[in-house]
Scaffold this active site. Sequence first.
Site, PDB file in Angstrom:
ATOM      1  N   LYS A  34       8.001 -40.018  -9.478  1.00  0.00           N
ATOM      2  CA  LYS A  34       7.102 -40.201  -8.344  1.00  0.00           C
ATOM      3  C   LYS A  34       5.868 -40.935  -8.862  1.00  0.00           C
ATOM      4  O   LYS A  34       5.229 -40.477  -9.807  1.00  0.00           O
ATOM      5  CB  LYS A  34       6.716 -38.840  -7.757  1.00  0.00           C
ATOM      6  CG  LYS A  34       5.899 -38.947  -6.471  1.00  0.00           C
ATOM      7  CD  LYS A  34       5.591 -37.588  -5.908  1.00  0.00           C
ATOM      8  CE  LYS A  34       4.452 -36.898  -6.611  1.00  0.00           C
ATOM      9  NZ  LYS A  34       3.128 -37.529  -6.482  1.00  0.00           N
ATOM     10  N   ASP A  63       4.396 -42.496  -3.905  1.00  0.00           N
ATOM     11  CA  ASP A  63       3.651 -41.450  -3.199  1.00  0.00           C
ATOM     12  C   ASP A  63       2.274 -41.985  -2.823  1.00  0.00           C
ATOM     13  O   ASP A  63       1.295 -41.758  -3.530  1.00  0.00           O
ATOM     14  CB  ASP A  63       3.531 -40.222  -4.106  1.00  0.00           C
ATOM     15  CG  ASP A  63       2.733 -39.112  -3.442  1.00  0.00           C
ATOM     16  OD1 ASP A  63       2.459 -39.216  -2.231  1.00  0.00           O
ATOM     17  OD2 ASP A  63       2.396 -38.142  -4.142  1.00  0.00           O
ATOM     18  N   LEU A  64       2.215 -42.721  -1.713  1.00  0.00           N
ATOM     19  CA  LEU A  64       0.916 -43.258  -1.280  1.00  0.00           C
ATOM     20  C   LEU A  64       0.339 -42.421  -0.156  1.00  0.00           C
ATOM     21  O   LEU A  64      -0.754 -42.696   0.339  1.00  0.00           O
ATOM     22  CB  LEU A  64       1.083 -44.727  -0.874  1.00  0.00           C
ATOM     23  CG  LEU A  64       1.558 -45.582  -2.055  1.00  0.00           C
ATOM     24  CD1 LEU A  64       1.810 -47.016  -1.649  1.00  0.00           C
ATOM     25  CD2 LEU A  64       0.557 -45.529  -3.194  1.00  0.00           C
ATOM     26  N   LYS A  65       1.060 -41.400   0.250  1.00  0.00           N
ATOM     27  CA  LYS A  65       0.622 -40.494   1.332  1.00  0.00           C
ATOM     28  C   LYS A  65      -0.055 -41.287   2.438  1.00  0.00           C
ATOM     29  O   LYS A  65      -1.210 -41.062   2.805  1.00  0.00           O
ATOM     30  CB  LYS A  65      -0.296 -39.398   0.813  1.00  0.00           C
ATOM     31  CG  LYS A  65       0.416 -38.445  -0.120  1.00  0.00           C
ATOM     32  CD  LYS A  65      -0.200 -37.079  -0.179  1.00  0.00           C
ATOM     33  CE  LYS A  65       0.537 -36.212  -1.171  1.00  0.00           C
ATOM     34  NZ  LYS A  65       0.476 -36.718  -2.565  1.00  0.00           N
ATOM     35  N   GLY A 177       3.875 -25.425 -12.399  1.00  0.00           N
ATOM     36  CA  GLY A 177       3.171 -25.624 -13.672  1.00  0.00           C
ATOM     37  C   GLY A 177       1.670 -25.577 -13.484  1.00  0.00           C
ATOM     38  O   GLY A 177       1.107 -24.505 -13.225  1.00  0.00           O
ATOM     39  N   GLN A 179      -0.290 -26.130 -11.138  1.00  0.00           N
ATOM     40  CA  GLN A 179      -0.798 -25.524  -9.894  1.00  0.00           C
ATOM     41  C   GLN A 179      -0.297 -24.092  -9.696  1.00  0.00           C
ATOM     42  O   GLN A 179      -0.551 -23.478  -8.658  1.00  0.00           O
ATOM     43  CB  GLN A 179      -0.432 -26.399  -8.696  1.00  0.00           C
ATOM     44  CG  GLN A 179      -1.069 -27.781  -8.754  1.00  0.00           C
ATOM     45  CD  GLN A 179      -0.714 -28.623  -7.555  1.00  0.00           C
ATOM     46  OE1 GLN A 179      -0.852 -28.200  -6.414  1.00  0.00           O
ATOM     47  NE2 GLN A 179      -0.241 -29.830  -7.806  1.00  0.00           N
ATOM     48  N   PRO A 183       8.791 -22.742 -12.300  1.00  0.00           N
ATOM     49  CA  PRO A 183       9.959 -23.603 -12.077  1.00  0.00           C
ATOM     50  C   PRO A 183      11.108 -22.791 -11.487  1.00  0.00           C
ATOM     51  O   PRO A 183      11.323 -21.646 -11.878  1.00  0.00           O
ATOM     52  CB  PRO A 183      10.308 -24.100 -13.487  1.00  0.00           C
ATOM     53  CG  PRO A 183       9.056 -23.955 -14.276  1.00  0.00           C
ATOM     54  CD  PRO A 183       8.320 -22.794 -13.708  1.00  0.00           C
TER      55      PRO A 183
HETATM   56  P1  BMP Z   1       1.114 -31.672 -11.108  1.00  0.00           P
HETATM   57  O1  BMP Z   1       2.466 -31.015 -11.448  1.00  0.00           O
HETATM   58  O2  BMP Z   1       0.529 -32.394 -12.238  1.00  0.00           O
HETATM   59  O3  BMP Z   1       0.181 -30.739 -10.413  1.00  0.00           O
HETATM   60  O4  BMP Z   1       1.473 -32.864 -10.073  1.00  0.00           O
HETATM   61  C1  BMP Z   1       1.907 -32.639  -8.786  1.00  0.00           C
HETATM   62  C2  BMP Z   1       2.183 -33.957  -8.125  1.00  0.00           C
HETATM   63  O5  BMP Z   1       2.610 -33.695  -6.785  1.00  0.00           O
HETATM   64  C3  BMP Z   1       0.984 -34.887  -8.028  1.00  0.00           C
HETATM   65  O6  BMP Z   1       1.447 -36.218  -8.152  1.00  0.00           O
HETATM   66  C4  BMP Z   1       0.445 -34.653  -6.624  1.00  0.00           C
HETATM   67  O7  BMP Z   1      -0.116 -35.825  -6.069  1.00  0.00           O
HETATM   68  C5  BMP Z   1       1.725 -34.313  -5.860  1.00  0.00           C
HETATM   69  N1  BMP Z   1       1.530 -33.416  -4.715  1.00  0.00           N
HETATM   70  C6  BMP Z   1       0.957 -32.169  -4.861  1.00  0.00           C
HETATM   71  O8  BMP Z   1       0.536 -31.765  -5.941  1.00  0.00           O
HETATM   72  N2  BMP Z   1       0.852 -31.372  -3.756  1.00  0.00           N
HETATM   73  C7  BMP Z   1       1.268 -31.756  -2.523  1.00  0.00           C
HETATM   74  O9  BMP Z   1       1.167 -30.987  -1.593  1.00  0.00           O
HETATM   75  C8  BMP Z   1       1.837 -33.025  -2.373  1.00  0.00           C
HETATM   76  C9  BMP Z   1       1.970 -33.849  -3.489  1.00  0.00           C
HETATM   77  O10 BMP Z   1       2.523 -35.023  -3.371  1.00  0.00           O
END
Ligand code: BMP
Length: 227
Positions: A34, A63-65, A177, A179, A183
């Site tokens: 992504k 992923d440009l939302k 992870g 956040q 997994p």
């Molecule tokens: P990370 O595992 O480093 O937190 O990354 C999560 C990825 O998912 C990031 O690219 C973020 O932009 C994306 N993302 C997110 O974290 N929460 C959402 O609700 C939607 C996302 O696209």
Amino acid sequence: MIILALDPGAYIEDLDEWLSKIIDETKDLVVGYKVGLPLLIAGGLEAYRTVREKAPNNLLIADLKFADVGDIMSMSIDHLSKTGVDAVIAHSFIGYKDALDKLSMKCFERNIKLILVISMSHRGSEEYIDRHVNEFIELTDKTGAWGVVAPATRPEIIKNIRERIGDRIKIFSPGIGFQGAEPGTAICHGADYEIIGRAVTTSSNPRERLLEILEVQREVIERCKRS
Ligand code: BMP
């Protein structure tokens, strides 16, 4: 079943080297990559092309939302289509008329899959977005969306989406992870793919870290199948 989020921090000096190392070490272990705003801002569309070239057989999601008016999002799709991305992510809250209707038509024309954000992994999603989850689910029919984004951090939302949409749509779940989600949790609740970024990309040994995460994912899925 992992999609690796390639979000480079500003401390990275050689973007090409960073991409090469991570992709070479992970492309046989992940379903896809992504690529979002950090990579686009740091390296332009050329960086998206680089990922496509280095991982020709993996799914590539931009992923440009998107959250704009339809004509302008369609212009972005025309540019993006020159990079070889397979799918794009857009917000649902912009609505259908003159927004997602045009975007979905343009994606169809350019053979790019559309993924809609239904709920997000951060707490603020509960303030506004999550109040409309069921309405956003209805938008998947209207737009012919291929997938949706739903949070691993609130797996009950994934379960609700899966119950309502059946198997016809892919569910992508971030929030593993860094956040806080474990997994495997999202897949146990009905997601198809777990999106993981920094837990792997900031590791000094991305392959080893990814293998550890895949092992936890496998164990958690096994456990939930048994229960
Ligand atoms: P990370 O595992 O480093 O937190 O990354 C999560 C990825 O998912 C990031 O690219 C973020 O932009 C994306 N993302 C997110 O974290 N929460 C959402 O609700 C939607 C996302 O696209």
